[in-house]
Design an enzyme around this catalytic site. Sequence first.
Site, PDB file in Angstrom:
ATOM      1  N   SER A  67       5.271   1.243   3.196  1.00 34.08           N
ATOM      2  CA  SER A  67       5.071   2.644   2.797  1.00 34.08           C
ATOM      3  C   SER A  67       4.527   3.540   3.902  1.00 34.08           C
ATOM      4  O   SER A  67       4.398   4.749   3.698  1.00 34.08           O
ATOM      5  CB  SER A  67       4.149   2.713   1.579  1.00 34.08           C
ATOM      6  OG  SER A  67       4.863   2.370   0.412  1.00 34.08           O
TER       7      SER A  67
ATOM      8  N   GLY B 189       0.691   0.226   3.251  1.00 28.94           N
ATOM      9  CA  GLY B 189       1.848  -0.236   2.508  1.00 28.94           C
ATOM     10  C   GLY B 189       1.954  -1.738   2.509  1.00 28.94           C
ATOM     11  O   GLY B 189       1.365  -2.422   3.341  1.00 28.94           O
TER      12      GLY B 189
END
Length: 384
Positions: free
Chosen positions: A93, A338
């Site tokens: 992410s 992430g």
Amino acid sequence: MTTKPARRVVAALAAGASVVALGVPATAADRPITDVAAIAANLDLITGNDRVPGALAEVRDRRGRSVTIMSGTAESGTGRAMVDGDGRFRIASVTKPFTAVAVLRLVARHRIRLDEPVETYLPGVVRGTGEGSAIDGREITVRQLLQHTSGLPDYVRFPGSVDRDRPVEAAELVRIALDHRPEFAPGRGWAYSNTGYVLAGMVVERVTRQDIATAVTDLVIRPARLRDTYWPPAGERGIRGPHARNYTLDETDPAGPLVDVTEFEPSWAGASGAMVSTPSDLNRFWRELSGGGLLPGWALAQMRTTVPAPGLGPGVAYGLGLIRLPRSCGGHLWVHGGDLAGGGVANVSGHDDSGRAATVYITALTGGAAVARMRATLDLALCS
């Protein structure tokens, strides 16, 4: 210890090592840029106690000096040294800040408007079905996609809906989300949603008439002069160049040997998490972003305009692809993190307001303790 022309100091630590010789600084300008020994101790706990084969932290100061600390090995069960700050890994992410910067560069060129409905750019695409019948792209803005205030369900929460081993189109990921009940009405709450970033990538594609990989390369990767960062195409399951192997627990035998999950289908993550980079490149990206090399000041201010993000912890707020994170030593950091549940990697990367940047990543998902220690290492790196 070796010093490269760019003044990177690379300290390679085997798991359990406790001493790093950096030498005594001769002048103020040569003082260590972070507490290397403390960071090394944290990484050694991750590779020693948390069953993670390899862990790495790289810190870069505003003058461009950097230090890289590695612990463990690049491949479980071998003596292969952990890769350094130029080793590639899936950034998960941390792709989101890149997607957000691409959108904001197009906003600066008057090709996208943040408060325009998604419908303007993707007519008829965002229409809920079944339990998601209330979802309507005419009521959701581009800003809400980037700030996780759209209320869109997160397609990742419905893993049985996607075969993660085959290439998938972004529109298919969106359709999975649209069949589920929204979290809230647009603008009436905050909930992390990878679906919003997949849609933001589709907006970029529609406006530029390029695929998202080409668009982000042209809008972000090349302007930031990132040498080892790329967006893997659908179907490219390996990682190019030097990299560590990635692992996860065997769900049927959590105490047994780790499962190698280095091979991963990137299209499943799309504009929310598909990119591959290096710690060195990520720290350079933050330096370019905070220094005005990627966005005009007003656009960076928009990126840093936050709303409370209660799902991420006390005092945490979310901007446009940026997390405003309280720092233990006072002030705050601008970061993103992430992990890829099917890709066996977790990382956190960001910068402070002085221009210092840091990236920490681990090569296996073995539980919450390792991830918590990884995040604490970033805080330590930018506090010391």
